[in-house]
Design a protein around this motif. Sequence first.
Motif, short mmCIF file in Angstrom:
data_model
loop_
_atom_site.label_atom_id
_atom_site.label_comp_id
_atom_site.label_asym_id
_atom_site.label_seq_id
_atom_site.Cartn_x
_atom_site.Cartn_y
_atom_site.Cartn_z
N THR A 118 0.84 -1.22 0.00
CA THR A 118 0.00 0.00 0.00
C THR A 118 0.86 1.26 0.00
OG1 THR A 118 -0.17 0.10 2.43
CG2 THR A 118 -1.81 -1.22 1.28
N MET A 119 1.99 1.22 0.72
CA MET A 119 2.86 2.41 0.79
C MET A 119 3.46 2.73 -0.58
SD MET A 119 4.78 2.12 4.50
CE MET A 119 5.72 0.66 4.11
N PHE A 134 -5.08 2.86 -2.52
CA PHE A 134 -3.87 2.50 -1.76
C PHE A 134 -3.79 3.30 -0.45
CE2 PHE A 134 -2.04 1.06 -5.96
CZ PHE A 134 -1.91 -0.27 -5.59
N TRP A 135 -4.17 4.58 -0.53
CA TRP A 135 -4.17 5.47 0.65
C TRP A 135 -5.03 4.87 1.76
CZ3 TRP A 135 -2.17 10.58 1.45
CH2 TRP A 135 -2.74 11.31 2.48
N LEU A 139 -4.41 1.95 5.86
CA LEU A 139 -4.93 2.04 7.23
C LEU A 139 -5.11 0.66 7.86
CD1 LEU A 139 -7.75 4.74 6.87
CD2 LEU A 139 -5.36 5.09 7.48
N VAL A 140 -5.48 -0.32 7.03
CA VAL A 140 -5.87 -1.62 7.57
C VAL A 140 -4.70 -2.36 8.23
CG1 VAL A 140 -6.94 -3.84 7.03
CG2 VAL A 140 -7.75 -1.75 5.91
N PRO A 141 -3.55 -2.56 7.53
CA PRO A 141 -2.43 -3.23 8.21
C PRO A 141 -1.94 -2.47 9.45
CG PRO A 141 -2.03 -3.04 5.85
CD PRO A 141 -3.22 -2.21 6.15
N LEU A 251 3.69 8.95 7.65
CA LEU A 251 3.45 10.39 7.82
C LEU A 251 3.82 11.17 6.55
CD1 LEU A 251 4.75 11.14 11.45
CD2 LEU A 251 2.54 10.23 10.72
N LYS A 252 4.72 10.60 5.75
CA LYS A 252 5.17 11.30 4.53
C LYS A 252 4.10 11.30 3.44
CE LYS A 252 8.98 11.55 6.75
NZ LYS A 252 8.59 10.76 7.89
N MET A 253 3.10 10.42 3.59
CA MET A 253 2.02 10.39 2.59
C MET A 253 1.34 11.76 2.50
SD MET A 253 0.13 6.75 3.10
CE MET A 253 0.96 5.19 2.88
#
Length: 517
Positions: A118-119, A134-135, A139-141, A251-253
Motif C-alpha cells: 500500500t505504501m 492505496f491510501w 490504514l488496515v495493516p 506520515l510522509k504520505m
Amino acid sequence: MLDNILSILIFFPAVAAIFGFAVAKDSIRAYGVSVAFIEFSLSLLLWFSFDSNVSGMQFMEQLPLVPAFGINYILGVDGISLFIVILAAFFTMIGIASLTDTKDVKNMIITLLFLQMTMVGVFVALDAIVFYVFWELSLVPMLYIIGAWGGPLRIYASVKFFLYTFTGSLVMLVGMLFMAYFYYQATGVWSFAILDWYRLILPETFQLWLFVAFFVGFAIKVPMFPFHTWLPYAHGQAPTIGSVILAAILLKMGTYAFIRFSLPMFPDASVFFMFPIAVLAIIMIVYTAMVAYAQEDVKQVVAYSSVSHMGVIILGTFALNVEGVTGSIFLMIAHGVVSGALFLLVGVIYDRRHTKMMSEFGGLASVMPRFATIFGIMMMASVGMPLTINFVGEFLSLLGFYQQSHILTLLAGIAIIVGAIYMLAAYKKMFFGEVTNEKNRNLPDVNKRELIALVPLVIITIWLGIYPKPLLDPINNSVESVIQLMHDKSITDEAKSRIPNLIDGVKITRTSAQEAH
C-alpha cells in the motif's frame, strides 16, 4: 522487466505475503527478510535506471480500469517520489530484520509485507482513484499492527488513528470527485488522471474550496496541528516496528500529497493559504517541542519530536519555490531515516528493561557505550546538527520560506532550537551521571542483529549530510517542473508574484508534466 518495475514493486510484497501463509513459523523471519531485501534491491534498480536529467514521469504504466469514467491504472515515478519509494523498501527490510516481537511473528511479517504494497502504491499512483484505494488500504495493516501487538491502550489508539485518517480521506474523496467533474465540464471527457488534472485551470473560488477538501485529508495524515492528537497515542501504544514504519513512511504520505496534488492543481489557493498554513506549521514546531520537553516517556519524546519536525517540512512545502520544496522533500527522507532510527533505539532499550520511562535510566553511557554513541549521533541529527542529513533539509526549507517571510522564518528557526533543548535533556537523563538503578548495571550493549539495522542508518545520516547531491539533483529537476507549472497556471497577481518564473531566471532541462503524459 523495467517496463513493469513499478507494478512489480507494488505487488511483489503482497504476493510474497500470501505465499508466506504456507511458510513454517521457524522460517518466516528469514523469508520476510529475503522478500524485503529483493524489494529493496528492485528499488535500487529503479534508482540506477532513473534519468536524473528528466523532470517528468518515468517508467509509466497505463491500463484501463473503468474507461467510461476515466479511471485507469496509471503509475509513474519522478524525483519527488523516487526516494520515498526507496525509503519505504529500506525501512521494511530494516524493520523485519530487527523485529524482536515473538508473539505471532508470522502474522506480523505478513502484515508488514501487505503494508509495504500500500505504501509503494501511494507514492507511484498517478490516477486519483488508484491513489485513494492505496491510501485507504494502508490504514488496515497499521490498524492491525497497533491493535494486535500494541500496549495496554492499543484498541483506543488504533480506533482513534483509523477514525481520524478515514474521516479526512472521505473529505479528500469528495474533492477528487469534484475535480473529475470539473475536468468533464471543461473537456467533455471523464478523467481521474492526476497529470490531466494538472492542465485544468480553475477559478480562484473553486480552487479555495477544493484546496480545503484535499487539505483536510492530507493535514490529518501529516498530522498538522490541531489534527495531531491521534499520533502520540498511535506511537505510544504501537510496537517498535509500528512506530518505525509510521514515522519513517506513513506520515510522509500527507506531505508528499501536498506536493503531488495541492500545489500544482491549486496554485492560487496555495498562495492564499500560504501564511495561515505557515502559522500552523510554526505552532506545530513550538507547541509539540514544549510538550516533548514535558514527557517522562522517551518514546513520547521521540513521537512529539517527530510531529515538531514535520512542521518544518510543511513550512518548506509552502515556501512555493524550488529551494523550499526541494528542502521539504529531502527533509521527508531525512526525517524518515532519523525518526525511524530513534524509534528503533527506543525499542532496543525497551527490549532490555521493558520500560520507556527516563527516570528508570541514568548513566547508560558507561554500561552501553555503543548504544549511547549511536543514540547520540541520531539525536544530533534530529536537532539539525551541520553535516547530518536533517541539517540539509531544514536549511533548504527555511531558506525557501525566508524568501516569503523573514519574520516567520526567524520564528521557525528559533523554535527549532527548542528541539535541541528537549533532546539534550532527554539524553542527559538517560545516558549521563552515575548508574543509580541496579537493574541497569549489567545491561547488554547492542548486539550484531541490532547493529545490522542501526549502522546503515548512521552511515546514511552522515553521508547524505556531507554529500546530499545524489538525492538533491533528481528532486530539484522535478520540483522545478512543478514550480514552473504553478507559475504558468496561476491567475492572480499575488500568486504570480509569489511563485517564481524559472524560465526567466534559470535554464531548465525538463519535460513538463503535460509532455510526459
